[in-house]
Design a protein around this motif. Structure first.
Motif, PDB file in Angstrom:
ATOM      1  N   ALA A  49       0.851  -1.188   0.000  1.00 41.78           N
ATOM      2  CA  ALA A  49       0.000   0.000   0.000  1.00 41.78           C
ATOM      3  C   ALA A  49       0.888   1.239   0.000  1.00 41.78           C
ATOM      4  O   ALA A  49       1.845   1.318   0.766  1.00 41.78           O
ATOM      5  N   ASN A  50       0.611   2.182  -0.862  1.00 39.07           N
ATOM      6  CA  ASN A  50       1.390   3.404  -0.928  1.00 39.07           C
ATOM      7  C   ASN A  50       2.886   3.090  -1.062  1.00 39.07           C
ATOM      8  O   ASN A  50       3.729   3.712  -0.418  1.00 39.07           O
ATOM      9  N   ALA A  51       3.184   2.083  -1.868  1.00 40.99           N
ATOM     10  CA  ALA A  51       4.558   1.593  -2.013  1.00 40.99           C
ATOM     11  C   ALA A  51       5.490   2.675  -2.549  1.00 40.99           C
ATOM     12  O   ALA A  51       5.084   3.525  -3.342  1.00 40.99           O
ATOM     13  N   LEU A  52       6.731   2.611  -2.105  1.00 43.41           N
ATOM     14  CA  LEU A  52       7.758   3.497  -2.642  1.00 43.41           C
ATOM     15  C   LEU A  52       8.021   3.118  -4.094  1.00 43.41           C
ATOM     16  O   LEU A  52       7.738   1.994  -4.519  1.00 43.41           O
ATOM     17  N   SER A  53       8.595   4.031  -4.830  1.00 43.90           N
ATOM     18  CA  SER A  53       8.977   3.753  -6.206  1.00 43.90           C
ATOM     19  C   SER A  53       9.898   2.536  -6.226  1.00 43.90           C
ATOM     20  O   SER A  53      10.797   2.428  -5.387  1.00 43.90           O
ATOM     21  N   PRO A  54       9.708   1.602  -7.175  1.00 42.76           N
ATOM     22  CA  PRO A  54      10.577   0.432  -7.204  1.00 42.76           C
ATOM     23  C   PRO A  54      12.040   0.774  -7.488  1.00 42.76           C
ATOM     24  O   PRO A  54      12.933   0.017  -7.129  1.00 42.76           O
ATOM     25  N   LYS A  55      12.287   1.918  -8.116  1.00 40.81           N
ATOM     26  CA  LYS A  55      13.657   2.331  -8.424  1.00 40.81           C
ATOM     27  C   LYS A  55      13.790   3.831  -8.134  1.00 40.81           C
ATOM     28  O   LYS A  55      13.795   4.652  -9.038  1.00 40.81           O
ATOM     29  N   PRO A  56      13.876   4.193  -6.840  1.00 34.28           N
ATOM     30  CA  PRO A  56      13.943   5.616  -6.496  1.00 34.28           C
ATOM     31  C   PRO A  56      15.235   6.258  -6.985  1.00 34.28           C
ATOM     32  O   PRO A  56      16.293   5.627  -6.966  1.00 34.28           O
ATOM     33  N   ASP A  57      15.129   7.506  -7.424  1.00 32.94           N
ATOM     34  CA  ASP A  57      16.332   8.227  -7.830  1.00 32.94           C
ATOM     35  C   ASP A  57      17.039   8.763  -6.588  1.00 32.94           C
ATOM     36  O   ASP A  57      16.537   8.646  -5.466  1.00 32.94           O
ATOM     37  N   ALA A  58      18.199   9.361  -6.770  1.00 32.60           N
ATOM     38  CA  ALA A  58      19.025   9.823  -5.642  1.00 32.60           C
ATOM     39  C   ALA A  58      18.270  10.807  -4.753  1.00 32.60           C
ATOM     40  O   ALA A  58      18.371  10.746  -3.527  1.00 32.60           O
ATOM     41  N   GLU A  59      17.501  11.703  -5.348  1.00 33.73           N
ATOM     42  CA  GLU A  59      16.758  12.688  -4.552  1.00 33.73           C
ATOM     43  C   GLU A  59      15.661  12.018  -3.727  1.00 33.73           C
ATOM     44  O   GLU A  59      15.457  12.354  -2.563  1.00 33.73           O
ATOM     45  N   GLN A  60      14.957  11.049  -4.304  1.00 32.68           N
ATOM     46  CA  GLN A  60      13.926  10.321  -3.566  1.00 32.68           C
ATOM     47  C   GLN A  60      14.548   9.540  -2.414  1.00 32.68           C
ATOM     48  O   GLN A  60      13.988   9.501  -1.311  1.00 32.68           O
ATOM     49  N   VAL A  61      15.690   8.929  -2.656  1.00 31.73           N
ATOM     50  CA  VAL A  61      16.362   8.170  -1.599  1.00 31.73           C
ATOM     51  C   VAL A  61      16.686   9.096  -0.433  1.00 31.73           C
ATOM     52  O   VAL A  61      16.415   8.776   0.727  1.00 31.73           O
ATOM     53  N   LYS A  62      17.260  10.260  -0.724  1.00 36.43           N
ATOM     54  CA  LYS A  62      17.641  11.197   0.345  1.00 36.43           C
ATOM     55  C   LYS A  62      16.430  11.676   1.142  1.00 36.43           C
ATOM     56  O   LYS A  62      16.516  11.868   2.347  1.00 36.43           O
ATOM     57  N   LYS A  63      15.299  11.873   0.477  1.00 28.61           N
ATOM     58  CA  LYS A  63      14.101  12.382   1.154  1.00 28.61           C
ATOM     59  C   LYS A  63      13.297  11.290   1.849  1.00 28.61           C
ATOM     60  O   LYS A  63      12.679  11.537   2.873  1.00 28.61           O
ATOM     61  N   GLN A  64      13.269  10.081   1.286  1.00 27.43           N
ATOM     62  CA  GLN A  64      12.361   9.043   1.778  1.00 27.43           C
ATOM     63  C   GLN A  64      13.014   7.997   2.669  1.00 27.43           C
ATOM     64  O   GLN A  64      12.383   7.491   3.584  1.00 27.43           O
ATOM     65  N   ILE A  65      14.252   7.630   2.396  1.00 28.78           N
ATOM     66  CA  ILE A  65      14.905   6.573   3.168  1.00 28.78           C
ATOM     67  C   ILE A  65      15.676   7.223   4.308  1.00 28.78           C
ATOM     68  O   ILE A  65      16.850   7.567   4.179  1.00 28.78           O
ATOM     69  N   VAL A  66      14.977   7.435   5.424  1.00 30.87           N
ATOM     70  CA  VAL A  66      15.514   8.171   6.565  1.00 30.87           C
ATOM     71  C   VAL A  66      15.409   7.311   7.827  1.00 30.87           C
ATOM     72  O   VAL A  66      14.606   6.375   7.883  1.00 30.87           O
ATOM     73  N   PRO A  67      16.220   7.626   8.840  1.00 29.22           N
ATOM     74  CA  PRO A  67      16.124   6.883  10.091  1.00 29.22           C
ATOM     75  C   PRO A  67      14.688   6.914  10.634  1.00 29.22           C
ATOM     76  O   PRO A  67      14.016   7.938  10.590  1.00 29.22           O
ATOM     77  N   GLY A  68      14.249   5.766  11.093  1.00 32.69           N
ATOM     78  CA  GLY A  68      12.897   5.631  11.631  1.00 32.69           C
ATOM     79  C   GLY A  68      11.891   5.103  10.615  1.00 32.69           C
ATOM     80  O   GLY A  68      10.806   4.661  10.994  1.00 32.69           O
ATOM     81  N   LEU A  69      12.246   5.128   9.331  1.00 35.38           N
ATOM     82  CA  LEU A  69      11.349   4.610   8.302  1.00 35.38           C
ATOM     83  C   LEU A  69      11.157   3.108   8.499  1.00 35.38           C
ATOM     84  O   LEU A  69      12.123   2.372   8.693  1.00 35.38           O
ATOM     85  N   VAL A  70       9.909   2.671   8.454  1.00 32.20           N
ATOM     86  CA  VAL A  70       9.577   1.249   8.524  1.00 32.20           C
ATOM     87  C   VAL A  70       8.907   0.890   7.206  1.00 32.20           C
ATOM     88  O   VAL A  70       7.890   1.470   6.842  1.00 32.20           O
ATOM     89  N   LEU A  71       9.518  -0.046   6.471  1.00 33.62           N
ATOM     90  CA  LEU A  71       8.972  -0.509   5.196  1.00 33.62           C
ATOM     91  C   LEU A  71       8.530  -1.959   5.332  1.00 33.62           C
ATOM     92  O   LEU A  71       9.235  -2.767   5.942  1.00 33.62           O
ATOM     93  N   CYS A  72       7.373  -2.263   4.746  1.00 34.66           N
ATOM     94  CA  CYS A  72       6.831  -3.615   4.830  1.00 34.66           C
ATOM     95  C   CYS A  72       6.530  -4.151   3.444  1.00 34.66           C
ATOM     96  O   CYS A  72       6.117  -3.396   2.553  1.00 34.66           O
ATOM     97  N   GLY A  73       6.723  -5.436   3.279  1.00 30.19           N
ATOM     98  CA  GLY A  73       6.433  -6.090   2.006  1.00 30.19           C
ATOM     99  C   GLY A  73       6.284  -7.588   2.203  1.00 30.19           C
ATOM    100  O   GLY A  73       6.590  -8.127   3.257  1.00 30.19           O
ATOM    101  N   ILE A  74       5.796  -8.240   1.164  1.00 32.67           N
ATOM    102  CA  ILE A  74       5.648  -9.692   1.165  1.00 32.67           C
ATOM    103  C   ILE A  74       6.779 -10.261   0.305  1.00 32.67           C
ATOM    104  O   ILE A  74       6.943  -9.865  -0.845  1.00 32.67           O
ATOM    105  N   THR A  75       7.553 -11.168   0.879  1.00 29.03           N
ATOM    106  CA  THR A  75       8.694 -11.726   0.168  1.00 29.03           C
ATOM    107  C   THR A  75       8.255 -12.758  -0.870  1.00 29.03           C
ATOM    108  O   THR A  75       7.106 -13.208  -0.870  1.00 29.03           O
ATOM    109  N   GLN A  76       9.189 -13.153  -1.708  1.00 25.56           N
ATOM    110  CA  GLN A  76       8.916 -14.198  -2.699  1.00 25.56           C
ATOM    111  C   GLN A  76       8.589 -15.529  -2.028  1.00 25.56           C
ATOM    112  O   GLN A  76       7.941 -16.377  -2.631  1.00 25.56           O
TER     113      GLN A  76
END
Length: 107
Positions: A49-76
């Motif tokens: 739900a509201n998934a991050l871009s599958p291939k974030p660019d450098a600016e998205q990484v700097k803004k979105q992948i920050v300490p405290g971020l919790v990401l969830c997904g279903i593995t293969q």
């Protein structure tokens, strides 16, 4: 992706693309959605739900992948994965991520 792993068995790939600043690639092989609550049920609801871009660019990484971020997904392997970013540091223009990963069996 563990060193030497078959790319068909990975969930997240983070690679260095050479000696140039900001020369890295982050790729989510499966949808990863942010969760406000690090417990199994809210994490399961956030997976995809509201998934991050599958291939974030450098600016998205700097803004979105920050300490405290919790990401969830279903593995293969049909497990619920929760990845918490515990710290981010700069490594010559490329972020280094420290994370904590939790896997739960799906019912």
């Amino acid at each position: 992706m563990p060193l030497g792993a078959d790319s068909g068995q990975t969930e997240i790939v983070y690679s260095h693309l050479g000696g140039v600043r900001d020369s890295y690639e982050l790729l989510f092989e499966r949808p990863m959605g942010p969760s406000e609550d690090p417990s199994p049920e809210p994490c399961r609801m956030a997976a995809g739900a509201n998934a991050l871009s599958p291939k974030p660019d450098a600016e998205q990484v700097k803004k979105q992948i920050v300490p405290g971020l919790v990401l969830c997904g279903i593995t293969q392997q049909n497990k619920l994965a929760m990845m918490e970013v515990t710290s981010v540091s700069d490594n010559e223009g490329r972020p280094d991520f420290q994370t904590r990963l939790t896997l739960w069996e799906m019912p």
